[in-house]
Design a protein around this motif. Structure first.
Motif, PDB file in Angstrom:
ATOM      1  N   LEU A  71     -11.545   7.528 -16.600  1.00 41.88           N
ATOM      2  CA  LEU A  71     -10.901   6.408 -15.970  1.00 41.88           C
ATOM      3  C   LEU A  71     -10.450   5.323 -17.097  1.00 41.88           C
ATOM      4  O   LEU A  71     -11.549   4.932 -17.913  1.00 41.88           O
ATOM      5  CB  LEU A  71     -11.829   5.726 -15.031  1.00 41.88           C
ATOM      6  CG  LEU A  71     -12.156   6.589 -13.829  1.00 41.88           C
ATOM      7  CD1 LEU A  71     -13.498   7.284 -14.054  1.00 41.88           C
ATOM      8  CD2 LEU A  71     -12.433   5.759 -12.376  1.00 41.88           C
ATOM      9  N   THR A  72      -9.439   4.888 -17.099  1.00 38.85           N
ATOM     10  CA  THR A  72      -9.085   3.975 -18.161  1.00 38.85           C
ATOM     11  C   THR A  72      -8.219   2.852 -17.683  1.00 38.85           C
ATOM     12  O   THR A  72      -7.620   3.044 -16.450  1.00 38.85           O
ATOM     13  CB  THR A  72      -8.218   4.452 -19.242  1.00 38.85           C
ATOM     14  OG1 THR A  72      -7.173   5.050 -18.917  1.00 38.85           O
ATOM     15  CG2 THR A  72      -9.139   5.642 -20.131  1.00 38.85           C
TER      16      THR A  72
ATOM     17  N   SER B 289      -1.541   4.185 -12.137  1.00 34.74           N
ATOM     18  CA  SER B 289      -1.689   3.083 -11.241  1.00 34.74           C
ATOM     19  C   SER B 289      -2.646   3.584 -10.063  1.00 34.74           C
ATOM     20  O   SER B 289      -2.099   3.202  -8.919  1.00 34.74           O
ATOM     21  CB  SER B 289      -0.374   2.779 -10.696  1.00 34.74           C
ATOM     22  OG  SER B 289       0.870   2.416 -11.821  1.00 34.74           O
ATOM     23  N   VAL B 290      -3.677   4.022 -10.278  1.00 36.39           N
ATOM     24  CA  VAL B 290      -4.831   4.463  -9.385  1.00 36.39           C
ATOM     25  C   VAL B 290      -5.441   3.058  -8.754  1.00 36.39           C
ATOM     26  O   VAL B 290      -5.735   2.216  -9.321  1.00 36.39           O
ATOM     27  CB  VAL B 290      -5.523   5.078  -9.912  1.00 36.39           C
ATOM     28  CG1 VAL B 290      -7.033   5.123  -8.722  1.00 36.39           C
ATOM     29  CG2 VAL B 290      -5.414   6.567 -10.182  1.00 36.39           C
ATOM     30  N   ASN B 291      -5.447   3.063  -7.400  1.00 33.76           N
ATOM     31  CA  ASN B 291      -5.794   1.586  -6.656  1.00 33.76           C
ATOM     32  C   ASN B 291      -7.302   2.025  -6.271  1.00 33.76           C
ATOM     33  O   ASN B 291      -7.743   3.072  -6.314  1.00 33.76           O
ATOM     34  CB  ASN B 291      -5.073   1.296  -5.553  1.00 33.76           C
ATOM     35  CG  ASN B 291      -4.586   2.581  -4.407  1.00 33.76           C
ATOM     36  OD1 ASN B 291      -5.710   3.180  -4.260  1.00 33.76           O
ATOM     37  ND2 ASN B 291      -3.621   2.318  -3.794  1.00 33.76           N
ATOM     38  N   GLN B 292      -8.015   0.989  -5.862  1.00 36.35           N
ATOM     39  CA  GLN B 292      -9.663   1.273  -5.397  1.00 36.35           C
ATOM     40  C   GLN B 292      -9.393   1.846  -4.348  1.00 36.35           C
ATOM     41  O   GLN B 292     -10.578   2.592  -3.918  1.00 36.35           O
ATOM     42  CB  GLN B 292     -10.004  -0.404  -5.109  1.00 36.35           C
ATOM     43  CG  GLN B 292     -11.397  -0.146  -4.887  1.00 36.35           C
ATOM     44  CD  GLN B 292     -11.944  -1.808  -4.499  1.00 36.35           C
ATOM     45  OE1 GLN B 292     -11.351  -2.762  -5.139  1.00 36.35           O
ATOM     46  NE2 GLN B 292     -12.781  -1.669  -3.750  1.00 36.35           N
TER      47      GLN B 292
ATOM     48  N   LEU C 140      -6.100   3.247 -14.024  1.00 39.66           N
ATOM     49  CA  LEU C 140      -6.187   2.207 -12.824  1.00 39.66           C
ATOM     50  C   LEU C 140      -4.957   1.164 -12.926  1.00 39.66           C
ATOM     51  O   LEU C 140      -4.654   0.798 -14.024  1.00 39.66           O
ATOM     52  CB  LEU C 140      -7.451   1.350 -13.010  1.00 39.66           C
ATOM     53  CG  LEU C 140      -8.565   2.399 -12.755  1.00 39.66           C
ATOM     54  CD1 LEU C 140     -10.026   1.729 -13.268  1.00 39.66           C
ATOM     55  CD2 LEU C 140      -8.961   2.741 -11.394  1.00 39.66           C
ATOM     56  N   SER C 141      -4.550   0.695 -11.684  1.00 36.71           N
ATOM     57  CA  SER C 141      -3.721  -0.281 -11.534  1.00 36.71           C
ATOM     58  C   SER C 141      -4.118  -1.586 -12.109  1.00 36.71           C
ATOM     59  O   SER C 141      -5.455  -1.699 -12.164  1.00 36.71           O
ATOM     60  CB  SER C 141      -3.251  -0.501  -9.920  1.00 36.71           C
ATOM     61  OG  SER C 141      -4.295  -1.054  -9.456  1.00 36.71           O
TER      62      SER C 141
ATOM     63  N   VAL D 149       1.210  12.583 -11.757  1.00 32.85           N
ATOM     64  CA  VAL D 149       1.366  12.576 -10.323  1.00 32.85           C
ATOM     65  C   VAL D 149       2.402  11.504  -9.795  1.00 32.85           C
ATOM     66  O   VAL D 149       2.238  10.497 -10.251  1.00 32.85           O
ATOM     67  CB  VAL D 149      -0.016  12.209  -9.491  1.00 32.85           C
ATOM     68  CG1 VAL D 149       0.365  12.068  -8.172  1.00 32.85           C
ATOM     69  CG2 VAL D 149      -1.049  13.391  -9.973  1.00 32.85           C
ATOM     70  N   ARG D 150       3.240  11.924  -9.105  1.00 25.80           N
ATOM     71  CA  ARG D 150       4.496  10.956  -8.640  1.00 25.80           C
ATOM     72  C   ARG D 150       4.205  10.510  -7.296  1.00 25.80           C
ATOM     73  O   ARG D 150       4.061  11.149  -6.314  1.00 25.80           O
ATOM     74  CB  ARG D 150       5.835  11.742  -8.498  1.00 25.80           C
ATOM     75  CG  ARG D 150       7.056  10.783  -8.321  1.00 25.80           C
ATOM     76  CD  ARG D 150       8.297  11.454  -8.000  1.00 25.80           C
ATOM     77  NE  ARG D 150       8.885  12.046  -9.058  1.00 25.80           N
ATOM     78  CZ  ARG D 150       9.579  11.437  -9.912  1.00 25.80           C
ATOM     79  NH1 ARG D 150       9.606  10.172 -10.003  1.00 25.80           N
ATOM     80  NH2 ARG D 150       9.873  12.090 -11.286  1.00 25.80           N
ATOM     81  N   THR D 151       3.743   9.263  -6.959  1.00 19.72           N
ATOM     82  CA  THR D 151       3.131   8.579  -5.985  1.00 19.72           C
ATOM     83  C   THR D 151       4.303   7.622  -5.471  1.00 19.72           C
ATOM     84  O   THR D 151       5.314   7.303  -6.013  1.00 19.72           O
ATOM     85  CB  THR D 151       1.991   7.855  -6.160  1.00 19.72           C
ATOM     86  OG1 THR D 151       2.245   6.751  -6.970  1.00 19.72           O
ATOM     87  CG2 THR D 151       0.810   8.732  -6.709  1.00 19.72           C
ATOM     88  N   CYS D 152       3.763   7.154  -4.245  1.00 17.68           N
ATOM     89  CA  CYS D 152       4.927   6.016  -3.622  1.00 17.68           C
ATOM     90  C   CYS D 152       4.943   4.843  -4.454  1.00 17.68           C
ATOM     91  O   CYS D 152       5.966   4.110  -4.370  1.00 17.68           O
ATOM     92  CB  CYS D 152       4.602   5.921  -2.231  1.00 17.68           C
ATOM     93  SG  CYS D 152       4.055   7.336  -1.239  1.00 17.68           S
ATOM     94  N   GLU D 153       3.626   4.512  -4.934  1.00 13.78           N
ATOM     95  CA  GLU D 153       3.327   3.277  -5.670  1.00 13.78           C
ATOM     96  C   GLU D 153       4.063   3.167  -7.143  1.00 13.78           C
ATOM     97  O   GLU D 153       3.336   4.072  -7.990  1.00 13.78           O
ATOM     98  CB  GLU D 153       1.870   2.870  -5.741  1.00 13.78           C
ATOM     99  CG  GLU D 153       1.722   1.510  -6.305  1.00 13.78           C
ATOM    100  CD  GLU D 153       0.137   1.283  -6.399  1.00 13.78           C
ATOM    101  OE1 GLU D 153      -0.079   0.236  -7.050  1.00 13.78           O
ATOM    102  OE2 GLU D 153      -0.508   1.928  -5.656  1.00 13.78           O
ATOM    103  N   LYS D 154       5.013   2.563  -7.561  1.00 14.71           N
ATOM    104  CA  LYS D 154       5.939   2.879  -8.565  1.00 14.71           C
ATOM    105  C   LYS D 154       5.451   1.814  -9.480  1.00 14.71           C
ATOM    106  O   LYS D 154       5.271   0.559  -9.271  1.00 14.71           O
ATOM    107  CB  LYS D 154       7.303   2.721  -8.413  1.00 14.71           C
ATOM    108  CG  LYS D 154       7.930   3.926  -7.556  1.00 14.71           C
ATOM    109  CD  LYS D 154       7.831   5.374  -8.105  1.00 14.71           C
ATOM    110  CE  LYS D 154       8.384   6.350  -7.506  1.00 14.71           C
ATOM    111  NZ  LYS D 154       8.243   7.575  -8.188  1.00 14.71           N
ATOM    112  N   ASP D 155       5.296   2.191 -10.834  1.00 14.65           N
ATOM    113  CA  ASP D 155       4.897   1.195 -12.107  1.00 14.65           C
ATOM    114  C   ASP D 155       5.864   1.633 -13.060  1.00 14.65           C
ATOM    115  O   ASP D 155       5.626   2.436 -13.645  1.00 14.65           O
ATOM    116  CB  ASP D 155       3.644   1.266 -12.468  1.00 14.65           C
ATOM    117  CG  ASP D 155       3.090   0.239 -13.373  1.00 14.65           C
ATOM    118  OD1 ASP D 155       4.075  -0.201 -14.174  1.00 14.65           O
ATOM    119  OD2 ASP D 155       2.009  -0.192 -13.496  1.00 14.65           O
ATOM    120  N   ASP D 156       6.931   1.086 -12.986  1.00 11.64           N
ATOM    121  CA  ASP D 156       8.134   1.303 -13.946  1.00 11.64           C
ATOM    122  C   ASP D 156       7.560   1.112 -15.569  1.00 11.64           C
ATOM    123  O   ASP D 156       7.993   2.161 -16.319  1.00 11.64           O
ATOM    124  CB  ASP D 156       9.374   0.440 -14.006  1.00 11.64           C
ATOM    125  CG  ASP D 156      10.120   0.809 -12.663  1.00 11.64           C
ATOM    126  OD1 ASP D 156       9.928   1.918 -11.852  1.00 11.64           O
ATOM    127  OD2 ASP D 156      10.804  -0.014 -12.150  1.00 11.64           O
TER     128      ASP D 156
END
Length: 209
Positions: free
Chosen positions: A146-147, A75-78, A111-112, A35-42
């Motif tokens: 979840l990891t 990078s899933v957030n809470q 998870l982030s 999933v491409r989200t707005c929150e990027k984690d290169d």
């Protein structure tokens, strides 16, 4: 010669022929839908691309193949975790999660870094942590994996428990000498290998699951 041993020898012979004609030994990278989200984690995205061919899913368009069976949310957030557990669909990400669940598609939440604490909420003795733990349990009941990123990366690291062959045979299991054999989703496991694993109390795990 019993049927299982005959089957094992036939499969081995067929694989050898395929290998010589189609270069079976050259591993293809697994295809991963991310999933491409707005929150990027290169760093996170590079890690996924390094170990697999990536097909991106845009959260706004929510278009993906019908035969897809596994989607990674990096990078899933809470916020997304809690909404997914409660069935709230007021964001593009939570709506996509709901769509995937209704279609029976497996989901992997990575998870982030700042929110990975939720995986250890059960270790904290507070009403708030217990509430978060209940959301994690709810997602597990949906079949969501979840990891943390560290766990995801370790899936690809070299391990003494990893079997790299295309065919896992009875002899491979008998000579293994370790409690776990990790195989790829492309590995063929013969019936005799499964029997031997039970006999020697060895667990066969799919490292792609």
């Amino acid at each position: 010669m019993d049927n299982k041993r005959l089957i094992e020898e036939i499969v081995l012979e067929v694989l050898n022929k395929i290998s010589s004609s189609q270069e079976l030994q050259s591993e293809k990278k697994p295809l991963r839908y991310v999933v491409r989200t707005c929150e990027k984690d290169d760093r996170a995205l590079k890690e996924i691309e390094k170990h697999g061919s990536v097909r991106w899913i845009d959260v706004k368009e929510r278009e993906y193949p019908e035969n897809i069976d596994h989607v990674i949310f990096p990078s899933v957030n809470q916020d997304l975790l809690v909404k997914s557990a409660l069935g709230i669909t007021d964001t593009d990400e939570s709506q996509l999660f709901s769509d995937l669940m209704r279609q029976g598609i497996r989901v992997h939440f990575i998870l982030s870094k700042k929110d990975s604490w939720v995986l250890f909420a059960h270790e904290k003795n507070s009403p708030y942590a217990q509430m978060i733990e209940s959301y994690v349990k709810q997602l597990h009941s949906f079949g969501v994996k979840l990891t943390q990123w560290e766990e995801y990366e370790s899936d690809f690291s070299s391990s003494p428990y990893t079997f790299s062959g295309k065919l896992l045979t009875q002899k491979d299991v008998e000579d293994w000498g370790k409690p776990v054999i990790r195989v790829s989703s492309q590995t063929i496991i013969t019936p005799l290998a499964k029997d031997a694993a039970r006999e020697f109390n060895i667990s066969i795990e799919n490292k792609g699951s």
